[in-house]
Scaffold this motif. Sequence first.
Motif, PDB file in Angstrom:
ATOM      1  N   ALA A 161      -6.331 113.896 -77.418  1.00  0.00           N
ATOM      2  CA  ALA A 161      -7.993 114.094 -77.078  1.00  0.00           C
ATOM      3  C   ALA A 161      -8.717 115.244 -77.734  1.00  0.00           C
ATOM      4  N   PRO A 162      -9.885 114.847 -77.894  1.00  0.00           N
ATOM      5  CA  PRO A 162     -10.675 115.304 -78.534  1.00  0.00           C
ATOM      6  C   PRO A 162     -10.726 117.378 -77.642  1.00  0.00           C
ATOM      7  N   ASP A 163     -11.751 118.080 -78.194  1.00  0.00           N
ATOM      8  CA  ASP A 163     -12.139 118.790 -77.424  1.00  0.00           C
ATOM      9  C   ASP A 163     -13.301 119.000 -77.392  1.00  0.00           C
ATOM     10  N   TYR A 164     -14.067 118.451 -76.040  1.00  0.00           N
ATOM     11  CA  TYR A 164     -15.288 118.386 -76.279  1.00  0.00           C
ATOM     12  C   TYR A 164     -16.007 119.700 -76.163  1.00  0.00           C
ATOM     13  N   ASN A 165     -15.642 120.343 -75.499  1.00  0.00           N
ATOM     14  CA  ASN A 165     -16.695 122.066 -75.654  1.00  0.00           C
ATOM     15  C   ASN A 165     -16.137 121.982 -76.944  1.00  0.00           C
ATOM     16  N   PHE A 166     -16.069 121.968 -78.315  1.00  0.00           N
ATOM     17  CA  PHE A 166     -15.934 122.439 -79.406  1.00  0.00           C
ATOM     18  C   PHE A 166     -16.892 120.773 -80.416  1.00  0.00           C
ATOM     19  N   VAL A 167     -16.577 120.106 -79.800  1.00  0.00           N
ATOM     20  CA  VAL A 167     -17.764 118.512 -80.103  1.00  0.00           C
ATOM     21  C   VAL A 167     -18.923 119.147 -79.867  1.00  0.00           C
ATOM     22  N   MET A 168     -19.416 119.407 -78.913  1.00  0.00           N
ATOM     23  CA  MET A 168     -20.578 119.795 -78.271  1.00  0.00           C
ATOM     24  C   MET A 168     -21.079 120.832 -78.166  1.00  0.00           C
ATOM     25  N   ASP A 169     -20.558 121.880 -79.558  1.00  0.00           N
ATOM     26  CA  ASP A 169     -21.266 123.088 -79.996  1.00  0.00           C
ATOM     27  C   ASP A 169     -22.576 123.220 -80.660  1.00  0.00           C
ATOM     28  N   GLY A 170     -23.659 123.488 -79.834  1.00  0.00           N
ATOM     29  CA  GLY A 170     -24.817 123.756 -80.623  1.00  0.00           C
ATOM     30  C   GLY A 170     -25.984 122.315 -80.680  1.00  0.00           C
ATOM     31  N   GLN A 171     -24.893 121.963 -79.574  1.00  0.00           N
ATOM     32  CA  GLN A 171     -26.076 120.339 -79.032  1.00  0.00           C
ATOM     33  C   GLN A 171     -25.713 120.426 -77.605  1.00  0.00           C
ATOM     34  N   LEU A 172     -26.120 121.051 -76.772  1.00  0.00           N
ATOM     35  CA  LEU A 172     -26.059 120.962 -75.327  1.00  0.00           C
ATOM     36  C   LEU A 172     -27.777 120.944 -75.189  1.00  0.00           C
ATOM     37  N   ASP A 173     -28.557 121.051 -75.441  1.00  0.00           N
ATOM     38  CA  ASP A 173     -30.090 120.646 -75.616  1.00  0.00           C
ATOM     39  C   ASP A 173     -29.833 119.174 -75.412  1.00  0.00           C
ATOM     40  N   THR A 174     -29.030 118.988 -76.526  1.00  0.00           N
ATOM     41  CA  THR A 174     -29.774 117.106 -76.838  1.00  0.00           C
ATOM     42  C   THR A 174     -28.803 116.538 -76.065  1.00  0.00           C
ATOM     43  N   PHE A 175     -27.685 116.670 -75.084  1.00  0.00           N
ATOM     44  CA  PHE A 175     -27.200 116.350 -74.589  1.00  0.00           C
ATOM     45  C   PHE A 175     -27.515 116.410 -73.319  1.00  0.00           C
ATOM     46  N   GLN A 176     -28.686 118.264 -72.811  1.00  0.00           N
ATOM     47  CA  GLN A 176     -29.108 117.443 -71.246  1.00  0.00           C
ATOM     48  C   GLN A 176     -30.533 116.714 -71.234  1.00  0.00           C
ATOM     49  N   THR A 177     -31.147 116.538 -72.735  1.00  0.00           N
ATOM     50  CA  THR A 177     -32.171 115.338 -72.336  1.00  0.00           C
ATOM     51  C   THR A 177     -31.650 114.283 -72.479  1.00  0.00           C
ATOM     52  N   GLY A 178     -30.185 113.265 -72.934  1.00  0.00           N
ATOM     53  CA  GLY A 178     -29.192 112.878 -72.704  1.00  0.00           C
ATOM     54  C   GLY A 178     -29.267 112.210 -70.836  1.00  0.00           C
ATOM     55  N   VAL A 179     -29.199 113.169 -70.110  1.00  0.00           N
ATOM     56  CA  VAL A 179     -28.410 113.679 -68.751  1.00  0.00           C
ATOM     57  C   VAL A 179     -29.691 112.888 -68.287  1.00  0.00           C
ATOM     58  N   ASN A 180     -31.432 114.143 -68.586  1.00  0.00           N
ATOM     59  CA  ASN A 180     -32.381 113.813 -67.429  1.00  0.00           C
ATOM     60  C   ASN A 180     -32.479 112.483 -67.878  1.00  0.00           C
ATOM     61  N   ALA A 181     -32.477 111.592 -69.354  1.00  0.00           N
ATOM     62  CA  ALA A 181     -32.462 110.113 -69.167  1.00  0.00           C
ATOM     63  C   ALA A 181     -32.297 109.688 -68.039  1.00  0.00           C
ATOM     64  N   LEU A 182     -30.520 109.984 -68.037  1.00  0.00           N
ATOM     65  CA  LEU A 182     -29.595 108.730 -67.609  1.00  0.00           C
ATOM     66  C   LEU A 182     -30.399 108.861 -65.576  1.00  0.00           C
ATOM     67  N   ALA A 183     -30.626 110.465 -65.425  1.00  0.00           N
ATOM     68  CA  ALA A 183     -30.912 110.678 -64.407  1.00  0.00           C
ATOM     69  C   ALA A 183     -32.334 109.257 -63.887  1.00  0.00           C
ATOM     70  N   LYS A 184     -32.674 108.851 -64.729  1.00  0.00           N
ATOM     71  CA  LYS A 184     -33.962 108.340 -64.479  1.00  0.00           C
ATOM     72  C   LYS A 184     -33.507 106.417 -63.692  1.00  0.00           C
ATOM     73  N   LEU A 185     -32.265 106.921 -63.899  1.00  0.00           N
ATOM     74  CA  LEU A 185     -31.794 104.689 -63.779  1.00  0.00           C
ATOM     75  C   LEU A 185     -30.867 104.958 -62.490  1.00  0.00           C
ATOM     76  N   THR A 186     -30.421 106.083 -62.089  1.00  0.00           N
ATOM     77  CA  THR A 186     -30.094 106.049 -60.353  1.00  0.00           C
ATOM     78  C   THR A 186     -31.196 106.913 -59.571  1.00  0.00           C
ATOM     79  N   GLU A 187     -30.819 106.362 -58.268  1.00  0.00           N
ATOM     80  CA  GLU A 187     -31.698 106.514 -56.907  1.00  0.00           C
ATOM     81  C   GLU A 187     -30.839 107.991 -57.094  1.00  0.00           C
ATOM     82  N   GLY A 188     -29.450 108.093 -57.098  1.00  0.00           N
ATOM     83  CA  GLY A 188     -27.987 108.947 -56.498  1.00  0.00           C
ATOM     84  C   GLY A 188     -27.870 109.977 -57.385  1.00  0.00           C
ATOM     85  N   LYS A 189     -27.259 110.493 -57.975  1.00  0.00           N
ATOM     86  CA  LYS A 189     -27.236 111.731 -59.218  1.00  0.00           C
ATOM     87  C   LYS A 189     -26.570 111.159 -60.172  1.00  0.00           C
ATOM     88  N   VAL A 190     -26.995 112.098 -61.022  1.00  0.00           N
ATOM     89  CA  VAL A 190     -25.565 111.832 -62.446  1.00  0.00           C
ATOM     90  C   VAL A 190     -24.106 113.106 -62.071  1.00  0.00           C
TER      91      VAL A 190
END
Length: 448
Positions: A161-190
């Motif tokens: 399996a790929p190492d996602y820490n390597f894959v995500m290098d330099g892209q964590l800010d974009t990942f955070q934006t995606g998490v913020n969007a997903l958080a809007k779609l549930t009354e629970g938690k991400v």
Amino acid sequence: MSEVIKLRKGLNIKLKGSAEKALEKLPVPATVALKPTDFPGLTPKLSVKVDAEVKAGDALFYDKYHPEILYTAPLGGKVVSINRGERRKILEVVISTDEKVGSAEFTKADPSGLSAEEVKEQILKSGLWPFIKKRPYGIVASPEEQPKDIYISTFDTAPLAPDYNFVMDGQLDTFQTGVNALAKLTEGKVNLGVQAGSAFSSVKNAVINTFDGPHPAGNVGIQIANTNPINKGEVVWTINVQDVLFIGRLFETGKVDFTRTVAIAGSEVKAPKYVQTVLGAPIKDLVGGKLVETDYNKRIISGNVLTGEKVSEKCFLGYYDSLVSVIPEGDEYEFLGWADPGFSKFSATKTYFGKLFPKKEYTMNANIHGGERAFVLSNQYEKLVPMDILPVYLLKAILVNDIDKMENFGIYEVIEEDFALCEYACTSKIEVQKILREGINTMIKELG
């Protein structure tokens, strides 16, 4: 710091050929394809015809029963073929790419400042909704449902399996934006499933669950079962870690960007490494010229060796896949066969002497070493599934089509990947994943 959830059940299969942490950026592929067969339960209806010009993000087909869920072009260009199978089943929509065509325009905005409906509408129109799956059943989520939580596993414990820490290098800010969007779609938690020391532990607006253990500890279904199990009537949404980037890019740029990092790995790859390509890229572009020259056949797998799909160089990368595995086919005669003491063979039990070398990496092929036998209780499966579930009883309930027992034995909690190790280690050579999907299809048909 979250408490570490330690899982003891499972099995790590150490295969030769893990991808080195080196990234090659591939040219834009001449063709890309979207395959309706990548989506269990989908009844596709075409939105385009052959020779139609489409931009990246334009709809190619949609779900007959949920027409708001669009499946969109990964790159702009011209639709050159719509390949069909038996009974005119749509197998592929193939696009000849043209960078000049460009991308469809969507709203550029910070998802934290948008309403849940605005976020949902943007994801639906752009065709990113199919990346969101639901449990139970592991199918594309319905926009009409309200999930109790959303789960993302940020690591993968499957072989090669790929190492996602390597894959995500330099892209964590974009990942955070995606998490913020997903958080809007549930009354629970991400909820993020991470390993100790992971870069993902710094992600905000999410609950961090730290896991430690052998495969399948990286499966999102295992993480759900060990934090907040699914009960009858409840719905949980899941999304793959790289697919969160697609959502983040959409809101940051107002355009779809299906660029994906894929690990090319396995004992039959000359120099296993990561490549940057796009969703639906041709397999030939990914492995061409990269394989070891041998006098025996090879198996190319889109995905991992436990759950992936056997493909040829004429095929296209699976919609959800971030790994292409290449191993020997294993269709040649083997000297001594079962009588080989097996110093160079891996075993889930103590069948071979290779069990004495737990840190050794092995070259393994696709040979299943025998045919189907009586399906007996052996307590073998229970050692491989870190869930409060009885796999054999569930599978036998599916075989006799007993819906009540299927519910009681936990069919709402699992999909194929959660039982993949059972199929690998099965003494009886039972097609576990196929049986499980048949049971899931029965539940969808009977109960919706």
